[in-house]
Motif scaffolding. Structure first.
Motif, PDB file in Angstrom:
ATOM      1  N   MET A 203      26.894 -21.316  -1.606  1.00  0.00           N
ATOM      2  CA  MET A 203      26.952 -19.768  -2.071  1.00  0.00           C
ATOM      3  C   MET A 203      25.637 -19.729  -3.048  1.00  0.00           C
ATOM      4  SD  MET A 203      29.809 -17.648  -4.007  1.00  0.00           S
ATOM      5  CE  MET A 203      29.712 -15.975  -4.660  1.00  0.00           C
ATOM      6  N   LEU A 204      25.003 -18.267  -2.636  1.00  0.00           N
ATOM      7  CA  LEU A 204      23.558 -18.206  -3.253  1.00  0.00           C
ATOM      8  C   LEU A 204      23.818 -16.884  -4.202  1.00  0.00           C
ATOM      9  CD1 LEU A 204      21.473 -18.986  -0.099  1.00  0.00           C
ATOM     10  CD2 LEU A 204      22.150 -20.189  -2.048  1.00  0.00           C
ATOM     11  N   ALA A 205      22.596 -16.712  -5.043  1.00  0.00           N
ATOM     12  CA  ALA A 205      22.729 -15.534  -5.788  1.00  0.00           C
ATOM     13  C   ALA A 205      21.798 -14.337  -5.679  1.00  0.00           C
ATOM     14  CB  ALA A 205      22.764 -16.143  -7.393  1.00  0.00           C
ATOM     15  N   HIS A 206      21.865 -13.372  -6.172  1.00  0.00           N
ATOM     16  CA  HIS A 206      20.843 -12.395  -6.187  1.00  0.00           C
ATOM     17  C   HIS A 206      20.117 -12.314  -7.406  1.00  0.00           C
ATOM     18  CE1 HIS A 206      21.623 -10.123  -2.319  1.00  0.00           C
ATOM     19  NE2 HIS A 206      22.942 -10.588  -2.489  1.00  0.00           N
ATOM     20  N   PRO A 207      18.949 -11.961  -7.473  1.00  0.00           N
ATOM     21  CA  PRO A 207      18.055 -11.642  -8.625  1.00  0.00           C
ATOM     22  C   PRO A 207      18.891 -10.666  -9.571  1.00  0.00           C
ATOM     23  CG  PRO A 207      16.845 -11.904  -7.047  1.00  0.00           C
ATOM     24  CD  PRO A 207      18.065 -12.025  -6.475  1.00  0.00           C
ATOM     25  N   LEU A 208      18.843 -10.745 -10.930  1.00  0.00           N
ATOM     26  CA  LEU A 208      19.654  -9.882 -11.659  1.00  0.00           C
ATOM     27  C   LEU A 208      18.612  -8.789 -12.339  1.00  0.00           C
ATOM     28  CD1 LEU A 208      22.329  -8.950 -12.911  1.00  0.00           C
ATOM     29  CD2 LEU A 208      21.778 -10.309 -14.852  1.00  0.00           C
ATOM     30  N   GLU A 209      18.691  -7.606 -12.076  1.00  0.00           N
ATOM     31  CA  GLU A 209      17.786  -6.517 -12.470  1.00  0.00           C
ATOM     32  C   GLU A 209      18.725  -5.786 -13.786  1.00  0.00           C
ATOM     33  OE1 GLU A 209      14.778  -6.536 -11.581  1.00  0.00           O
ATOM     34  OE2 GLU A 209      14.930  -7.644  -9.642  1.00  0.00           O
ATOM     35  N   ASP A 210      17.767  -5.003 -14.418  1.00  0.00           N
ATOM     36  CA  ASP A 210      18.462  -4.129 -15.399  1.00  0.00           C
ATOM     37  C   ASP A 210      19.464  -3.044 -14.749  1.00  0.00           C
ATOM     38  OD1 ASP A 210      16.927  -5.411 -17.285  1.00  0.00           O
ATOM     39  OD2 ASP A 210      15.482  -3.716 -17.570  1.00  0.00           O
ATOM     40  N   ALA A 211      19.082  -2.553 -13.817  1.00  0.00           N
ATOM     41  CA  ALA A 211      20.200  -1.561 -13.113  1.00  0.00           C
ATOM     42  C   ALA A 211      21.391  -2.240 -12.615  1.00  0.00           C
ATOM     43  CB  ALA A 211      19.300  -0.888 -12.023  1.00  0.00           C
ATOM     44  N   ASP A 212      21.440  -3.475 -12.426  1.00  0.00           N
ATOM     45  CA  ASP A 212      22.515  -4.352 -11.969  1.00  0.00           C
ATOM     46  C   ASP A 212      23.438  -4.464 -13.137  1.00  0.00           C
ATOM     47  OD1 ASP A 212      21.821  -4.502  -9.425  1.00  0.00           O
ATOM     48  OD2 ASP A 212      20.674  -6.335  -9.993  1.00  0.00           O
ATOM     49  N   TYR A 213      23.011  -5.131 -14.058  1.00  0.00           N
ATOM     50  CA  TYR A 213      23.895  -5.691 -15.162  1.00  0.00           C
ATOM     51  C   TYR A 213      24.486  -4.509 -16.078  1.00  0.00           C
ATOM     52  CZ  TYR A 213      20.352  -6.191 -18.889  1.00  0.00           C
ATOM     53  OH  TYR A 213      19.330  -5.956 -19.614  1.00  0.00           O
ATOM     54  N   ARG A 214      23.591  -3.625 -16.207  1.00  0.00           N
ATOM     55  CA  ARG A 214      24.266  -2.458 -17.029  1.00  0.00           C
ATOM     56  C   ARG A 214      25.164  -1.616 -16.563  1.00  0.00           C
ATOM     57  NH1 ARG A 214      22.516  -3.641 -22.182  1.00  0.00           N
ATOM     58  NH2 ARG A 214      20.289  -4.260 -22.259  1.00  0.00           N
ATOM     59  N   ALA A 215      25.457  -1.918 -15.314  1.00  0.00           N
ATOM     60  CA  ALA A 215      26.639  -0.935 -14.508  1.00  0.00           C
ATOM     61  C   ALA A 215      27.653  -1.845 -14.407  1.00  0.00           C
ATOM     62  CB  ALA A 215      25.952  -0.484 -13.062  1.00  0.00           C
ATOM     63  N   PHE A 216      27.686  -3.297 -14.794  1.00  0.00           N
ATOM     64  CA  PHE A 216      28.847  -4.052 -14.721  1.00  0.00           C
ATOM     65  C   PHE A 216      29.548  -3.857 -15.989  1.00  0.00           C
ATOM     66  CE2 PHE A 216      26.560  -6.059 -11.118  1.00  0.00           C
ATOM     67  CZ  PHE A 216      27.117  -5.198 -10.301  1.00  0.00           C
ATOM     68  N   ASP A 217      30.763  -4.378 -16.238  1.00  0.00           N
ATOM     69  CA  ASP A 217      31.519  -4.531 -17.390  1.00  0.00           C
ATOM     70  C   ASP A 217      31.394  -6.066 -17.690  1.00  0.00           C
ATOM     71  OD1 ASP A 217      33.236  -5.239 -19.628  1.00  0.00           O
ATOM     72  OD2 ASP A 217      34.846  -4.158 -18.535  1.00  0.00           O
ATOM     73  N   PRO A 218      30.873  -6.463 -18.946  1.00  0.00           N
ATOM     74  CA  PRO A 218      30.424  -8.024 -19.206  1.00  0.00           C
ATOM     75  C   PRO A 218      31.717  -8.772 -19.149  1.00  0.00           C
ATOM     76  CG  PRO A 218      30.082  -6.592 -21.103  1.00  0.00           C
ATOM     77  CD  PRO A 218      30.259  -5.739 -20.027  1.00  0.00           C
ATOM     78  N   ALA A 219      33.023  -8.278 -19.349  1.00  0.00           N
ATOM     79  CA  ALA A 219      34.071  -8.912 -19.549  1.00  0.00           C
ATOM     80  C   ALA A 219      34.463  -9.188 -18.014  1.00  0.00           C
ATOM     81  CB  ALA A 219      35.343  -7.805 -19.997  1.00  0.00           C
ATOM     82  N   ASP A 220      34.016  -8.854 -17.156  1.00  0.00           N
ATOM     83  CA  ASP A 220      34.123  -9.531 -15.774  1.00  0.00           C
ATOM     84  C   ASP A 220      33.355 -10.761 -15.467  1.00  0.00           C
ATOM     85  OD1 ASP A 220      35.820  -7.336 -15.452  1.00  0.00           O
ATOM     86  OD2 ASP A 220      34.653  -6.070 -14.550  1.00  0.00           O
ATOM     87  N   PHE A 221      32.271 -11.015 -16.230  1.00  0.00           N
ATOM     88  CA  PHE A 221      31.506 -11.936 -15.731  1.00  0.00           C
ATOM     89  C   PHE A 221      31.508 -13.179 -16.830  1.00  0.00           C
ATOM     90  CE2 PHE A 221      30.174  -8.294 -13.488  1.00  0.00           C
ATOM     91  CZ  PHE A 221      29.690  -8.873 -12.194  1.00  0.00           C
ATOM     92  N   VAL A 222      31.000 -14.279 -16.579  1.00  0.00           N
ATOM     93  CA  VAL A 222      30.659 -15.459 -17.352  1.00  0.00           C
ATOM     94  C   VAL A 222      29.327 -15.808 -16.927  1.00  0.00           C
ATOM     95  CG1 VAL A 222      33.110 -16.247 -17.496  1.00  0.00           C
ATOM     96  CG2 VAL A 222      31.747 -16.993 -15.429  1.00  0.00           C
ATOM     97  N   ALA A 223      28.601 -16.674 -17.836  1.00  0.00           N
ATOM     98  CA  ALA A 223      27.177 -17.200 -17.463  1.00  0.00           C
ATOM     99  C   ALA A 223      27.045 -18.880 -18.022  1.00  0.00           C
ATOM    100  CB  ALA A 223      26.376 -16.181 -18.589  1.00  0.00           C
ATOM    101  N   GLU A 224      26.129 -19.264 -17.168  1.00  0.00           N
ATOM    102  CA  GLU A 224      25.900 -20.636 -17.507  1.00  0.00           C
ATOM    103  C   GLU A 224      24.374 -20.833 -17.529  1.00  0.00           C
ATOM    104  OE1 GLU A 224      28.358 -22.668 -14.505  1.00  0.00           O
ATOM    105  OE2 GLU A 224      27.178 -21.827 -13.054  1.00  0.00           O
TER     106      GLU A 224
END
Length: 549
Positions: A203-224
């Protein structure tokens, strides 16, 4: 062979993805076994021929055409297969046109000394398009804009299947894939993977842009942390006779086990781990430059193993004890991974830590300062963050909205264009490969020293402008390479972006850049204002100081 050649020719000129899928699917639908299976193997890069090499092709054409004319033509066209196909003095239809299966069998089984004669006979029998397709098959670089994923999507289109279903059974299959075609067409059972340690498409990932993450709820995500190593998959299990089998796979599905016997010996578990291959010394992650000392080695000596001990930092658990976990949510897989690592206590495998955050601003701050956000003494080996949805399954390919990579901003320098060379394929008419340099000082005064090469990062429109500049300001030629004016007053400055830099005794400048690309053309900047070599050396010193602290 002519039908396969026609397919490759159509694909090379077709820009639309869905149209490419239809072309390949129609070919598979109309072509019988095993011909279509060998075509699928060619499209997915599953074919390799030990004795058939580009050097043999060059030797054959230079026996039949003027070597100087061939050299000039190859320089102009930029593609070996296309040049030879056009220059070959063959007599199409003078001999029987061989089917693709016969060519594959001949390339595989013919003795090295007999292969040139047989290849010449095939080239004599084929027309220009057929010769081009045959030579592309031999060189292994089709360059027709059709990826392995696209070919598998076309296979799925033959029946009521999704491309991911093809990916899941693919690792256990071998050309000419007759059982695969029978299954997708409803004539046979689903192929079963008998390999106890198969590769599972990542599974691969997309580059994260400002327009992406500002539209998401941070509670739905985790980071490593995203570690600066090589993405690998460690797979292990028992075969039908009960013997333990372990393999290490690259992200592209290449079996790299032979290069890391020390790590393979330590993979005693039953399952599959997705992680990062790193070099650890005294518990600390080393730079990618250090890891490179273990990569692509023809022989692995005890001294090399001791000096560069490799390690897996685990991101995900795909299989455990025969249970496939990929359809489960990421957080469930993560909990299983943590328990797995704790239970196994494998000294060569550890857990990649999570990065706690309450909102996007806090995560952005952690990205800028990994040392203060939990990465500790390994912070210099962090190249950014992975941001994942908590409920994301492990899906083949690059699905939207599930995984994102948020890498550090690249480093940049302003360098002077020094040399240029034509590209290949669609770029064969343009000078698109550039060598650039930075200023340094010696007894003769300011001098430019080459520090790297780049061949991407610019648009098609910018390529035209760069090509025009190269042609207009060429001051010397060395075979296919043009030297471009690069005095303090007359030249072109390129803003070069790169992911990392390290000292290198193999390079004239003493430094080596990682993933350099052209970020911007500095038409506004004269060459004498470009950066100096000391700029790169200072970056190396800063990274070294950060690692030491």
């Amino acid at each position: 062979m002519n039908r396969f050649a026609f397919l490759l020719d159509r694909l090379a000129y077709e820009p639309r993805r869905n149209a490419k899928v239809r072309l390949i699917a129609d070919y598979f639908r109309e072509t019988p076994d095993p011909e279509r299976g060998w075509a699928l193997a060619a499209l997915t890069g599953a074919l390799s021929f030990r004795h058939a090499k580009p050097g043999m092709i060059r030797g054959l054409i230079m026996e039949r055409a003027d070597p100087v004319l061939f050299g000039l033509s190859y320089d102009y066209v930029g593609d070996l297969a296309e040049t030879v196909a056009l220059m070959w003095p063959g007599e199409p239809r003078a001999n029987r046109v061989p089917p693709l299966s016969e060519i594959v069998e001949g390339l595989t089984s013919t003795a090295k000394l007999d292969l040139p004669r047989r290849l010449a006979a095939w080239l004599d029998a084929l027309d220009e398009v057929g010769r081009w397709a045959l030579l592309k098959l031999i060189t292994g670089s089709l360059r027709i804009g059709a990826s392995a994923r696209l070919a598998k999507t076309a296979v799925a289109a033959l029946g009521d299947h999704k491309p991911d279903e093809i990916e899941l059974v693919w690792p256990g299959l071998e050309p000419p894939y007759e059982e695969l075609f029978a299954w997708v067409e409803g004539r046979g059972e689903k192929p079963s993977a008998l390999d106890p340690a198969p590769f599972r498409p990542p599974m691969l990932a997309h580059p994260l842009e400002d327009a992406d993450y500002r539209a998401f709820d941070p509670a739905d995500f985790v980071a490593e942390w995203k570690w600066d190593g090589i993405r690998v998959q460690a797979s292990a299990g028992r075969d039908e006779e009960g013997r333990h089998v372990a393999r290490l796979w690259s992200r592209s599905g290449e079996d790299v086990s032979g290069a890391f016997p020390d790590l393979i010996e330590a993979l005693t578990f039953d399952g599959a781990i997705d992680g990062e291959l790193l070099v650890l010394r005294e518990g600390r992650v080393q730079s990618f430059n250090v890891l490179q000392q273990r990569l692509n080695r023809k022989s692995v000596t005890p001294k090399l193993i001791a000096e560069f001990p490799v390690h897996i930092r685990a991101y995900d658990l795909l299989v455990e004890g025969g249970e496939d976990l990929r359809e489960k949510p990421f957080m469930e897989r993560r909990a299983r991974l943590e328990a797995f690592i704790a239970r196994e206590k494998n000294p060569r495998v550890d857990l990649s830590p999570m990065v706690p955050f309450a909102d996007w601003d806090e995560l952005a701050a952690a990205r800028l300062d990994p040392a203060s956000a939990g990465a500790g003494e390994d912070s210099a080996a962090v190249e950014g963050l992975m941001v994942k949805r908590r409920d994301a399954p492990y899906v083949v390919g690059r699905p939207k909205g599930l995984w994102f990579k948020w890498k550090h901003d690249p480093m940049t320098v302003d360098a002077v264009l020094m040399y240029a060379q034509r590209g290949h394929g669609k770029r064969s008419s343009f000078y698109s490969d550039y060598t650039f340099g930075l200023w340094t000082e010696d007894d003769a005064g300011p001098q430019l020293v080459p520090v790297g090469k780049a061949y991407f990062g610019f648009t098609d429109e910018e390529l035209v402008e760069l090509d025009r500049f190269v042609r207009k300001h060429t001051i010397n030629r060395f075979g296919p390479v043009r030297e471009v004016s690069h005095t303090e007053d007359l030249g072109l400055v390129l803003e070069v972006a790169f992911e990392g830099v390290a000292r290198s005794a193999r390079h004239k400048s003493g430094v080596a850049m990682r993933f350099p690309r052209v970020a911007r053309i500095r038409w506004d900047k004269p060459p004498h204002e470009a950066d100096r070599l000391e700029t790169l050396e200072a970056l190396i010193d800063l990274r070294g100081a950060a690692r030491a602290s």
